[in-house]
Design a protein around this motif. Structure first.
Motif, mmCIF file in Angstrom:
data_model
loop_
_atom_site.group_PDB
_atom_site.id
_atom_site.type_symbol
_atom_site.label_atom_id
_atom_site.label_comp_id
_atom_site.label_asym_id
_atom_site.label_seq_id
_atom_site.Cartn_x
_atom_site.Cartn_y
_atom_site.Cartn_z
ATOM 1 N N UNK A 95 0.444 -1.317 -6.147
ATOM 2 C CA UNK A 95 0.318 -0.367 -5.053
ATOM 3 C C UNK A 95 -0.860 0.576 -5.281
ATOM 4 N N UNK A 96 -0.919 1.600 -4.460
ATOM 5 C CA UNK A 96 -1.943 2.636 -4.569
ATOM 6 C C UNK A 96 -1.335 3.873 -5.225
ATOM 7 N N UNK A 113 0.829 -1.203 0.000
ATOM 8 C CA UNK A 113 0.000 0.000 0.000
ATOM 9 C C UNK A 113 0.867 1.259 0.000
ATOM 10 N N UNK A 114 1.920 1.254 0.797
ATOM 11 C CA UNK A 114 2.750 2.452 0.962
ATOM 12 C C UNK A 114 3.973 2.477 0.056
ATOM 13 N N UNK A 115 4.366 1.310 -0.468
ATOM 14 C CA UNK A 115 5.604 1.184 -1.260
ATOM 15 C C UNK A 115 6.821 1.609 -0.451
ATOM 16 N N UNK A 141 -8.683 -7.495 -6.623
ATOM 17 C CA UNK A 141 -9.515 -8.150 -7.621
ATOM 18 C C UNK A 141 -9.308 -7.529 -9.000
ATOM 19 N N UNK A 142 -9.342 -6.203 -9.074
ATOM 20 C CA UNK A 142 -9.109 -5.517 -10.348
ATOM 21 C C UNK A 142 -7.696 -5.768 -10.851
ATOM 22 N N UNK A 143 -6.742 -5.850 -9.921
ATOM 23 C CA UNK A 143 -5.350 -6.090 -10.308
ATOM 24 C C UNK A 143 -5.194 -7.457 -10.969
ATOM 25 N N UNK A 144 -5.820 -8.482 -10.393
ATOM 26 C CA UNK A 144 -5.706 -9.819 -10.971
ATOM 27 C C UNK A 144 -6.375 -9.899 -12.334
ATOM 28 N N UNK A 185 4.797 -0.304 -12.540
ATOM 29 C CA UNK A 185 4.099 0.044 -11.306
ATOM 30 C C UNK A 185 2.609 0.001 -11.614
ATOM 31 N N UNK A 186 1.918 -0.938 -11.003
ATOM 32 C CA UNK A 186 0.494 -1.143 -11.239
ATOM 33 C C UNK A 186 -0.291 -0.483 -10.117
ATOM 34 N N UNK A 187 -1.173 0.432 -10.460
ATOM 35 C CA UNK A 187 -1.978 1.134 -9.471
ATOM 36 C C UNK A 187 -3.440 0.740 -9.641
ATOM 37 N N UNK A 188 -3.950 0.034 -8.660
ATOM 38 C CA UNK A 188 -5.365 -0.339 -8.615
ATOM 39 C C UNK A 188 -5.832 -0.127 -7.183
ATOM 40 N N UNK A 189 -6.793 0.762 -7.002
ATOM 41 C CA UNK A 189 -7.228 1.034 -5.642
ATOM 42 C C UNK A 189 -8.745 1.165 -5.548
ATOM 43 N N UNK A 190 -9.230 0.850 -4.378
ATOM 44 C CA UNK A 190 -10.655 0.922 -4.080
ATOM 45 C C UNK A 190 -11.031 2.369 -3.761
#
Length: 245
Positions: free
Chosen positions: A111-112, A90-92, A156-159, A143-148
């Motif tokens: 991460x976010x 979450x924080x990297x 879930x969105x990341x997968x 760097x993949x950013x997927x956050x609620x």
């Protein structure tokens, strides 16, 4: 037809009392050479490996495929020698000088928005000069950013996104919080658990599934597929039953 997410397998070694580390959260190095070979085989069968920042901080490195036979089998299947290694944080808040960043593997960060900004800012201030092998890629290839909506990682969105990148099989190597979040969202297909002959104890030691826990009537149900005993270790292979079961 593109599947909606990768086939996901959790691979963990635990003590006889169900701990994946001691109360100090030290690196869990109690598995045998047989267990290490088993883990390497599971990694070799996957396109990517996912693990939490706590797991990375504990070890400072990750297990790569060293068995020439496994590397050759991957080449025959048209795969690179190593899968993609994906750290979720979450924080990297990661140390760019640990050995993991010198290993010759492809590294991605999940991460976010806050974590992505934090990591990029960290790299703008170079750490002490560290000798890097020329063949090692940069710190994170992607760097993949997927956050609620609440700024948590949207696993879930990341997968689902990973499936669009031709990642069809995913190995999850811990820790317990990550496994718990995946279980809660029905994102795990299989588990390989190695039971090792020692007792670690403690009510604060990490377990294969941490988090808030499940009540018995809502707990994920498992189907036992295989049991193997090698010397003092027991290898358990489970499949997650569908919620409708």
């Amino acid at each position: 037809m593109l599947q909606h997410r990768p086939h996901t397998t959790v691979v963990l070694a635990m003590s006889a009392d169900g701990k994946i580390g001691d109360f100090r959260r030290s690196p869990a190095r109690f598995g045998s050479r047989v267990d290490k070979a088993h883990l390497e085989k599971q990694i070799a069968a996957c396109d990517a490996v996912l693990f939490g920042a706590g797991t990375l901080r504990a070890y400072g490195t990750t297990l790569t495929i060293s068995d020439p036979t496994l590397v050759q089998l991957r080449a025959q299947d048209g795969k690179p020698p190593q899968p993609v290694y994906i750290v979720t944080s979450h924080s990297a808040n990661l140390n760019p000088e640990i050995k993991f960043f010198k290993q010759p593997v492809r590294r991605w960060l999940l991460t976010t928005t806050t974590g992505a900004v934090s990591w990029k800012e960290r790299l703008r201030t170079p750490p002490s000069m560290v000798a890097r092998s020329k063949e090692c890629p940069p710190e994170f290839e992607q760097i993949l950013v997927f956050e609620t909506p609440t700024q948590e990682i949207d696993i879930s969105a990341a997968l689902k996104h990973l499936a669009t990148l031709h990642i069809t099989r995913l190995a999850v190597l811990g820790g317990g919080e990550l496994v718990a979040s995946l279980l809660e969202l029905d994102l795990i297909d299989e588990l390989w658990l190695t039971v090792c002959p020692l007792i670690l104890g403690s009510n604060t030691a990490p377990t294969p599934v941490d988090g808030k826990g499940f009540l018995p009537d809502l707990a994920p149900k498992l189907q036992l597929l295989e049991v193997h005993t090698v010397e003092q270790e027991v290898f358990l292979h489970y499949r997650l039953q569908l919620p409708a079961d």
